[in-house]
Design an enzyme around this catalytic site. Structure first.
Site, PDB file in Angstrom:
ATOM      1  N   MET A   6       0.849  -1.205   0.000  1.00 33.93           N
ATOM      2  CA  MET A   6       0.000   0.000   0.000  1.00 33.93           C
ATOM      3  C   MET A   6       0.880   1.249   0.000  1.00 33.93           C
ATOM      4  O   MET A   6       0.422   2.349   0.306  1.00 33.93           O
ATOM      5  CB  MET A   6      -0.938  -0.014   1.209  1.00 33.93           C
ATOM      6  CG  MET A   6      -1.894  -1.207   1.167  1.00 33.93           C
ATOM      7  SD  MET A   6      -3.462  -0.935   2.000  1.00 33.93           S
ATOM      8  CE  MET A   6      -2.928  -0.665   3.663  1.00 33.93           C
ATOM      9  N   ASN A  21       4.120   3.941   0.866  1.00 38.43           N
ATOM     10  CA  ASN A  21       4.852   4.478   2.016  1.00 38.43           C
ATOM     11  C   ASN A  21       5.970   3.485   2.377  1.00 38.43           C
ATOM     12  O   ASN A  21       6.093   3.022   3.505  1.00 38.43           O
ATOM     13  CB  ASN A  21       3.903   4.713   3.203  1.00 38.43           C
ATOM     14  CG  ASN A  21       4.575   5.560   4.279  1.00 38.43           C
ATOM     15  OD1 ASN A  21       4.569   5.226   5.440  1.00 38.43           O
ATOM     16  ND2 ASN A  21       5.184   6.649   3.882  1.00 38.43           N
ATOM     17  N   HIS A  56       9.385  -3.276   3.294  1.00 36.32           N
ATOM     18  CA  HIS A  56       8.926  -3.523   1.917  1.00 36.32           C
ATOM     19  C   HIS A  56      10.116  -3.824   1.001  1.00 36.32           C
ATOM     20  O   HIS A  56      10.057  -4.721   0.156  1.00 36.32           O
ATOM     21  CB  HIS A  56       8.232  -2.282   1.343  1.00 36.32           C
ATOM     22  CG  HIS A  56       6.985  -1.877   2.056  1.00 36.32           C
ATOM     23  ND1 HIS A  56       6.893  -0.726   2.793  1.00 36.32           N
ATOM     24  CD2 HIS A  56       5.768  -2.455   2.127  1.00 36.32           C
ATOM     25  CE1 HIS A  56       5.682  -0.611   3.291  1.00 36.32           C
ATOM     26  NE2 HIS A  56       4.972  -1.646   2.906  1.00 36.32           N
ATOM     27  N   SER A  73       4.131   1.139   8.314  1.00 38.07           N
ATOM     28  CA  SER A  73       3.747   2.522   7.999  1.00 38.07           C
ATOM     29  C   SER A  73       2.884   3.107   9.102  1.00 38.07           C
ATOM     30  O   SER A  73       2.825   4.323   9.285  1.00 38.07           O
ATOM     31  CB  SER A  73       2.963   2.564   6.691  1.00 38.07           C
ATOM     32  OG  SER A  73       3.702   1.946   5.686  1.00 38.07           O
TER      33      SER A  73
HETATM   34  O1  PAF Z   1      -0.339  -5.826   3.465  1.00 42.28           O
HETATM   35  C1  PAF Z   1      -0.745  -4.904   2.709  1.00 42.28           C
HETATM   36  O2  PAF Z   1      -0.068  -3.898   2.507  1.00 42.28           O
HETATM   37  C2  PAF Z   1      -2.104  -5.047   2.038  1.00 42.28           C
HETATM   38  O3  PAF Z   1      -3.005  -5.721   2.855  1.00 42.28           O
HETATM   39  C3  PAF Z   1      -2.034  -5.673   0.646  1.00 42.28           C
HETATM   40  C4  PAF Z   1      -1.511  -7.093   0.729  1.00 42.28           C
HETATM   41  C5  PAF Z   1      -1.151  -4.838  -0.242  1.00 42.28           C
HETATM   42  C6  PAF Z   1      -3.433  -5.742   0.015  1.00 42.28           C
HETATM   43  O4  PAF Z   1      -3.977  -4.483  -0.154  1.00 42.28           O
END
Ligand code: PAF
Length: 280
Positions: free
Chosen positions: A95, A97, A102, A253
């Protein structure tokens, strides 16, 4: 050095940088003792803007990224065009940020497949009416800069809301009660249904061979694995260890919402659990 060579000529990458002129773009390549046909190089540059160079002496992979600009696409159509014919795509849904957590998922994805695709989409279906959808941090420019530095991600898919939900989403993926409606699912009704529904869309478009999820969201990992198994989606779900800061706080985040006391509590919870685990 500007190479001029015939299509079938073997090009040997030495310990220096080569500037290779391709159409209007000058692309930089660096590598160690690697040979490649000019036609293969052209294809790689044209197609992927990325080459994995193999050191012929050691057989080791030498990641050579020729163009640090990632492709940033906003529509399903562009994404499918970029990925057409790819059978080893590795995917990291996010999502945005982006933080080190990540980025380490993306580095891991690079070990499992090629090309790596990341998505950034703040999915309204997984936010309850009183949750933080509006104030969830959206930092696309900084995220793109981080991905450019990382150089492991080939395509960033960052669609608009309208692209993902051109009409109200009336079909959805139901999660089983004993998995989706317990723990976090109990506190956040509809959350895992929203996650599963958007991932079903993303998986059907990216068609990854592998998708990487963090163990930080352990229940989400279980839900996604079970969904893929029951729908027989041909994607392997790979789990990455939780990435923590130097105090032991899991990177997220949403940490920005925590007060100092709450952070200290989260850290002590983790330390206590780790301590107990060591004593078992
Ligand atoms: O973990 C996340 O950031 C969200 O739940 C995902 C897997 C991107 C789905 O929107």
């Amino acid at each position: 050095v500007i190479i001029s060579a015939e299509e079938e000529d073997l090009i040997k990458f030495k310990d220096y940088q080569i500037k290779y002129l391709l159409g209007d773009n000058t692309v930089e390549v660096s590598g160690v003792g690697t040979k490649m046909k000019l036609s293969q190089l052209k294809l790689a540059l044209d197609y992927k803007k990325t080459i994995t160079m193999i050191d012929l002496n050691s057989g080791k992979y030498n990641k050579g990224i020729t163009n640090k600009t990632n492709l940033y696409v906003k529509t399903f159509l562009e994404l499918r065009q970029q990925l057409s014919g790819q059978l080893r795509t590795a995917y990291v849904p996010t999502m945005g940020n982006l933080h080190e957590g990540h980025l380490s998922l993306m580095r891991m994805a690079r070990q499992y497949g090629d090309p790596v695709v990341a998505s950034i989409f703040v999915n309204p279906l997984q936010f309850g009416p009183n949750e933080d959808f509006d104030k969830y941090p959206r930092t696309l420019e900084e995220d793109i800069a981080k991905l450019e530095d990382l150089r492991d991600v080939y395509v960033l898919f960052a669609p608009t809301l309208k692209e993902i939900y051109p009409e109200p989403q009336s079909f959805s993926v139901q999660t089983p009660d004993n998995l989706g409606n317990i723990l976090e699912g109990e506190a956040r009704p509809g959350f895992f249904e929203g996650v599963s529904t958007v991932l079903m869309k993303f998986f059907s478009c990216v068609q990854p061979k592998v998708a990487v999820f963090g163990k930080k969201d352990y229940q989400q990992l279980m839900v996604v694995r079970q969904m893929c198994r029951q729908f027989q989606l041909p994607v392997e779900i790979v789990a990455h260890e939780t990435v923590r800061d130097e105090h032991g706080l899991a990177l997220s985040s949403r940490n920005r919402y925590l007060s100092d006391d709450e952070k200290a509590e989260a850290i002590s919870l983790y330390n206590t659990l780790t301590h107990m685990e060591a004593r078992l």
